[in-house]
Scaffold this motif. Structure first.
Motif, PDB file in Angstrom:
ATOM      1  N   LEU A  50       0.845  -1.193   0.000  1.00  0.00           N
ATOM      2  CA  LEU A  50       0.000   0.000   0.000  1.00  0.00           C
ATOM      3  C   LEU A  50       0.886   1.251   0.000  1.00  0.00           C
ATOM      4  N   PRO A  51       0.479   2.298  -0.710  1.00  0.00           N
ATOM      5  CA  PRO A  51       1.250   3.550  -0.706  1.00  0.00           C
ATOM      6  C   PRO A  51       0.864   4.411   0.496  1.00  0.00           C
ATOM      7  N   LEU A  52       1.248   3.974   1.691  1.00  0.00           N
ATOM      8  CA  LEU A  52       0.805   4.619   2.920  1.00  0.00           C
ATOM      9  C   LEU A  52       1.389   6.018   3.109  1.00  0.00           C
ATOM     10  N   GLU A  88       8.656   7.614  -8.503  1.00  0.00           N
ATOM     11  CA  GLU A  88       7.474   6.891  -8.968  1.00  0.00           C
ATOM     12  C   GLU A  88       6.322   6.819  -7.967  1.00  0.00           C
ATOM     13  N   PRO A  89       5.740   7.965  -7.598  1.00  0.00           N
ATOM     14  CA  PRO A  89       4.490   7.894  -6.831  1.00  0.00           C
ATOM     15  C   PRO A  89       3.438   7.123  -7.619  1.00  0.00           C
ATOM     16  N   SER A  90       2.579   6.429  -6.905  1.00  0.00           N
ATOM     17  CA  SER A  90       1.490   5.729  -7.596  1.00  0.00           C
ATOM     18  C   SER A  90       0.340   5.461  -6.644  1.00  0.00           C
ATOM     19  N   LEU A  91      -0.835   5.308  -7.222  1.00  0.00           N
ATOM     20  CA  LEU A  91      -2.088   5.127  -6.484  1.00  0.00           C
ATOM     21  C   LEU A  91      -2.346   6.293  -5.540  1.00  0.00           C
ATOM     22  N   VAL A  92      -1.870   7.477  -5.920  1.00  0.00           N
ATOM     23  CA  VAL A  92      -2.201   8.694  -5.171  1.00  0.00           C
ATOM     24  C   VAL A  92      -3.635   9.084  -5.536  1.00  0.00           C
ATOM     25  N   THR A  93      -4.466   9.300  -4.536  1.00  0.00           N
ATOM     26  CA  THR A  93      -5.878   9.587  -4.804  1.00  0.00           C
ATOM     27  C   THR A  93      -6.286  10.991  -4.402  1.00  0.00           C
ATOM     28  N   ALA A 148      -5.444  14.831  -4.659  1.00  0.00           N
ATOM     29  CA  ALA A 148      -4.648  15.843  -5.361  1.00  0.00           C
ATOM     30  C   ALA A 148      -4.159  16.928  -4.411  1.00  0.00           C
ATOM     31  N   GLU A 149      -4.981  17.290  -3.424  1.00  0.00           N
ATOM     32  CA  GLU A 149      -4.567  18.321  -2.466  1.00  0.00           C
ATOM     33  C   GLU A 149      -3.336  17.878  -1.692  1.00  0.00           C
ATOM     34  N   VAL A 150      -3.329  16.638  -1.242  1.00  0.00           N
ATOM     35  CA  VAL A 150      -2.184  16.086  -0.515  1.00  0.00           C
ATOM     36  C   VAL A 150      -0.952  16.050  -1.411  1.00  0.00           C
ATOM     37  N   PHE A 151      -1.136  15.618  -2.642  1.00  0.00           N
ATOM     38  CA  PHE A 151      -0.032  15.489  -3.601  1.00  0.00           C
ATOM     39  C   PHE A 151       0.639  16.848  -3.821  1.00  0.00           C
ATOM     40  N   ASN A 152      -0.156  17.855  -4.119  1.00  0.00           N
ATOM     41  CA  ASN A 152       0.385  19.190  -4.369  1.00  0.00           C
ATOM     42  C   ASN A 152       0.991  19.807  -3.112  1.00  0.00           C
ATOM     43  N   GLU A 153       0.321  19.631  -1.996  1.00  0.00           N
ATOM     44  CA  GLU A 153       0.816  20.210  -0.745  1.00  0.00           C
ATOM     45  C   GLU A 153       2.186  19.631  -0.377  1.00  0.00           C
ATOM     46  N   PHE A 154       2.367  18.333  -0.592  1.00  0.00           N
ATOM     47  CA  PHE A 154       3.665  17.720  -0.282  1.00  0.00           C
ATOM     48  C   PHE A 154       4.773  18.381  -1.079  1.00  0.00           C
ATOM     49  N   TYR A 155       4.581  18.509  -2.388  1.00  0.00           N
ATOM     50  CA  TYR A 155       5.625  19.121  -3.202  1.00  0.00           C
ATOM     51  C   TYR A 155       5.870  20.579  -2.804  1.00  0.00           C
ATOM     52  N   HIS A 156       4.826  21.321  -2.527  1.00  0.00           N
ATOM     53  CA  HIS A 156       5.001  22.715  -2.124  1.00  0.00           C
ATOM     54  C   HIS A 156       5.807  22.810  -0.823  1.00  0.00           C
ATOM     55  N   LYS A 157       5.482  21.934   0.125  1.00  0.00           N
ATOM     56  CA  LYS A 157       6.167  21.982   1.421  1.00  0.00           C
ATOM     57  C   LYS A 157       7.632  21.552   1.307  1.00  0.00           C
ATOM     58  N   VAL A 158       7.893  20.520   0.514  1.00  0.00           N
ATOM     59  CA  VAL A 158       9.271  20.052   0.411  1.00  0.00           C
ATOM     60  C   VAL A 158      10.125  21.066  -0.339  1.00  0.00           C
ATOM     61  N   THR A 192       3.807   8.682 -14.707  1.00  0.00           N
ATOM     62  CA  THR A 192       3.306   8.794 -16.079  1.00  0.00           C
ATOM     63  C   THR A 192       2.032   9.640 -16.158  1.00  0.00           C
ATOM     64  N   ASP A 193       1.498  10.078 -15.005  1.00  0.00           N
ATOM     65  CA  ASP A 193       0.231  10.816 -14.975  1.00  0.00           C
ATOM     66  C   ASP A 193       0.426  12.089 -14.151  1.00  0.00           C
ATOM     67  N   PHE A 194       0.315  13.243 -14.827  1.00  0.00           N
ATOM     68  CA  PHE A 194       0.537  14.531 -14.176  1.00  0.00           C
ATOM     69  C   PHE A 194      -0.754  15.340 -14.025  1.00  0.00           C
ATOM     70  N   SER A 195      -1.883  14.685 -14.202  1.00  0.00           N
ATOM     71  CA  SER A 195      -3.154  15.408 -14.202  1.00  0.00           C
ATOM     72  C   SER A 195      -3.467  16.042 -12.851  1.00  0.00           C
ATOM     73  N   MET A 196      -2.958  15.479 -11.763  1.00  0.00           N
ATOM     74  CA  MET A 196      -3.242  16.011 -10.428  1.00  0.00           C
ATOM     75  C   MET A 196      -2.381  17.209 -10.061  1.00  0.00           C
ATOM     76  N   LEU A 197      -1.243  17.371 -10.710  1.00  0.00           N
ATOM     77  CA  LEU A 197      -0.233  18.316 -10.236  1.00  0.00           C
ATOM     78  C   LEU A 197      -0.395  19.701 -10.860  1.00  0.00           C
ATOM     79  N   ASP A 198      -0.509  20.687 -10.012  1.00  0.00           N
ATOM     80  CA  ASP A 198      -0.582  22.071 -10.455  1.00  0.00           C
ATOM     81  C   ASP A 198       0.826  22.600 -10.728  1.00  0.00           C
ATOM     82  N   PRO A 199       0.962  23.591 -11.617  1.00  0.00           N
ATOM     83  CA  PRO A 199       2.272  24.204 -11.841  1.00  0.00           C
ATOM     84  C   PRO A 199       2.826  24.819 -10.555  1.00  0.00           C
TER      85      PRO A 199
END
Length: 449
Positions: free
Chosen positions: A153-155, A191-196, A198-208, A230-237
C-alpha cells in the motif's frame, strides 16, 4: 549558502543550462545500490527484508560490514572512466530513506552521507552530474517492491506525519549539498502511484520545495507524477524557478507486444511515439524542461541486437523532442545493466541457484493468480480495477515466504568468509559489458570509442 553559480545546472525557460550554455542530461541510473531491487540484484525480498535476512543468518555486525563493503565497492574509478568514455554527463543515484532516518526516532538524522559522498566525489572528479533520487520513503510512495514497502500500500500519501519526515529529510540533504555544483538536482520521490488526493499530492511538493529553499536556493528540484510518474493530471504548476519535471518511459508495460520481434518496427515506433507524445505534452502545461529519468529493458544474449533497436527507438524520441534521459540502469546482476558481474563470479553463481526456485516474473504471475483464486473460491469475481492493487498486497505476503524459503536457506549454506567476498563480484575486473549498448550510447553522446 552558495552564491557562485559556476557549474551549477539551472533551469532557463524550457532548457537546462550550465554557465549559460544549454545542456541535455544523457546518462544512467546507478543501479540496485542504496536501495536494493530484488530482480536486479537477484535476491528475493525488499531492501529491508534482504538486509534482515543477512542479519539473521550472519549477525547484525557482520551484515553491516557486508553492506558497507557492497556500497563502497559496487562502483569505483574504473566504472567512472568507462562512463566518461561513453560520453554520458549525468548519473541518477537512488537511495533509501533508512540510511538517514531511524523509524523509531524520525526527528534524528543519521550521519550516513559517506555512501552518497563516495559517488558524488567520483562524479565531481569525472565531471558527471549527480542527481539524488529518493527511491524509498516511509510507508511507501507506491505499492511495489522497489519502494521497500512491506504492505503493498502507498501509505506515504495517507499520513501527514510520514510526509513531514521526508520534508525534513530533504531540508537536511539540501543543507549538506547546497554548495556542491556537481549535484545537479534533487529528485524528490521516485514513482508515486495510487495517489488519490490531489490536495495532498500538491501540498507535499510545495512543502518540500519550501523546506529545501530555506537553505538552498539554487539546485534544481524534480517533480514526478502519479501512476509511476506517467500521470501529471493532479499536479498544479509550481512557481519556483528551479523546478523541472520528470517522467519515466516503459511503453511495453501497457503494450507488451512491442517486445516481440514479430511486430513491425514501424508499427512499434508509432506506438512509442504516441505514448511518448502524451508524456511530453506536460511541457506545454508546466513550461519547464523535461527529463525522462528512466527508460530501459531487460537484456538477453539471444536477442540483444533486437533489443538495441528498442533502445534506439526510445532514445530517438528523447533526442528528437529535446528531452534529457537516463537509462535504467548502469550496473546490476545481469538484468537491465550495461555492466554486470560475469557468470562465473560468486554473486552470479549464488543468484543463478536462487533463480532456479525464484524470479520476479513468477512472483508477479503468482500474485495475480492468488488474487484470482481467492476471489473465485471464496468471493464473487472481482474487476480488473480491484485486482490491480490487490496483487501488490498479495506479493508482499509472498515476498516474506520467498525470503524464508528461497533466500535464507542459500545464505545458511554459504560460509561467512565466502559471503563477505560476494561484493567483489561487482568490481570492474570481475564484470563484463554490453558492447552493443555502448555503441548505441556513444551514437547519442557523440563520444568516440
Amino acid at each position: 549558502m552558495a552564491t557562485n553559480l559556476k557549474h551549477f545546472v539551472q533551469v532557463k525557460g524550457q532548457d537546462f543550462t550550465v554557465d549559460g550554455e544549454k545542456i541535455l542530461f544523457r546518462g544512467f541510473g546507478l543501479g540496485s545500490w542504496m536501495n536494493l531491487e530484488h530482480f536486479m540484484i537477484g535476491l528475493p525480498g525488499t531492501d529491508t527484508m534482504i538486509k534482515q535476512a543477512f542479519a539473521e543468518v550472519y549477525g547484525k555486525e557482520r551484515s553491516d560490514r557486508f553492506f558497507d563493503r557492497f556500497l563502497l565497492e559496487f562502483v569505483d574509478e574504473q566504472d567512472f572512466q568507462f562512463l566518461k568514455k561513453l560520453g554520458v554527463n549525468s548519473l541518477r543515484i537512488p537511495f533509501n530513506y533508512k540510511y538517514f532516518i531511524d523509524d523509531q526516532h524520525p526527528g534524528e538524522y543519521k550521519n550516513r552521507f559517506k555512501y552518497l559522498d563516495h559517488i558524488v566525489s567520483l562524479c565531481e572528479k569525472y565531471e558527471i552530474y549527480a542527481i539524488l533520487d529518493l527511491h524509498s520513503v516511509p510507508g511507501g510512495q507506491n505499492p511495489d517492491w522497489h519502494c521497500d514497502t512491506n504492505s503493498g500500500l502507498p501509505l506515504f500519501w495517507e499520513y501527514g506525519a510520514l510526509r513531514d519526515t521526508v520534508i525534513g529529510l530533504w531540508g537536511h540533504i539540501a543543507d549538506y549539498y547546497k554548495d556542491q555544483p556537481w549535484v545537479a538536482a534533487y529528485d524528490i520521490v521516485n514513482e508515486p502511484s495510487l495517489v488519490t488526493n490531489a490536495e495532498v499530492f500538491n501540498e507535499f511538493y510545495h512543502k518540500v520545495i519550501a523546506e529545501i529553499r530555506k537553505v538552498d536556493p539554487h539546485h534544481i528540484i524534480f517533480i514526478e507524477g502519479n501512476k509511476f510518474t506517467t500521470d501529471f493530471s493532479m499536479l498544479d504548476p509550481v512557481d519556483d524557478p528551479q523546478v523541472a519535471y520528470e517522467f519515466h518511459f516503459y511503453p511495453f508495460v501497457d503494450e507488451p507486444a512491442v517486445l516481440t520481434p514479430e511486430m513491425d518496427r514501424t508499427r512499434r515506433r508509432e506506438i512509442f511515439k504516441d505514448a511518448f507524445g502524451q508524456l511530453v505534452s506536460i511541457r506545454d502545461k508546466y513550461k519547464r524542461p523535461l527529463w525522462c529519468g528512466e527508460l530501459g529493458l531487460v537484456f538477453s544474449q539471444e536477442s540483444i541486437d533486437f533489443e538495441m533497436t528498442i533502445i534506439e527507438d526510445m532514445l530517438d524520441l528523447c533526442e528528437e523532442s529535446d528531452v534529457s534521459w537516463a537509462l535504467w540502469t548502469y550496473k546490476d546482476a545481469a538484468t537491465m545493466g550495461i555492466v554486470y558481474p560475469r557468470e562465473d563470479t560468486p554473486w552470479r553463481q549464488l543468484t543463478g541457484r536462487i533463480k532456479e526456485v525464484w524470479n520476479q516474473h513468477q512472483e508477479q504471475e503468482k500474485g495475480e493468480a492468488l488474487v484470482d483464486y481467492m476471489a473465485e473460491t471464496h468471493f464473487k469475481p472481482i474487476s480488473k480495477e480491484e485486482r490491480y492493487p490487490l496483487q501488490f498486497r498479495m506479493r508482499t505476503i509472498m515476498q516474506v515466504i520467498c525470503v524464508e524459503q528461497n533466500l535464507k536457506p542459500f545464505l545458511r549454506e554459504l560460509p561467512w568468509e565466502e559471503a563477505y567476498r560476494l561484493p567483489e563480484s561487482f568490481h570492474w575486473d570481475q564484470c563484463e559489458q554490453w558492447d552493443e549498448l555502448s555503441a548505441v550510447i556513444r551514437k547519442y553522446t557523440g563520444s568516440e570509442e
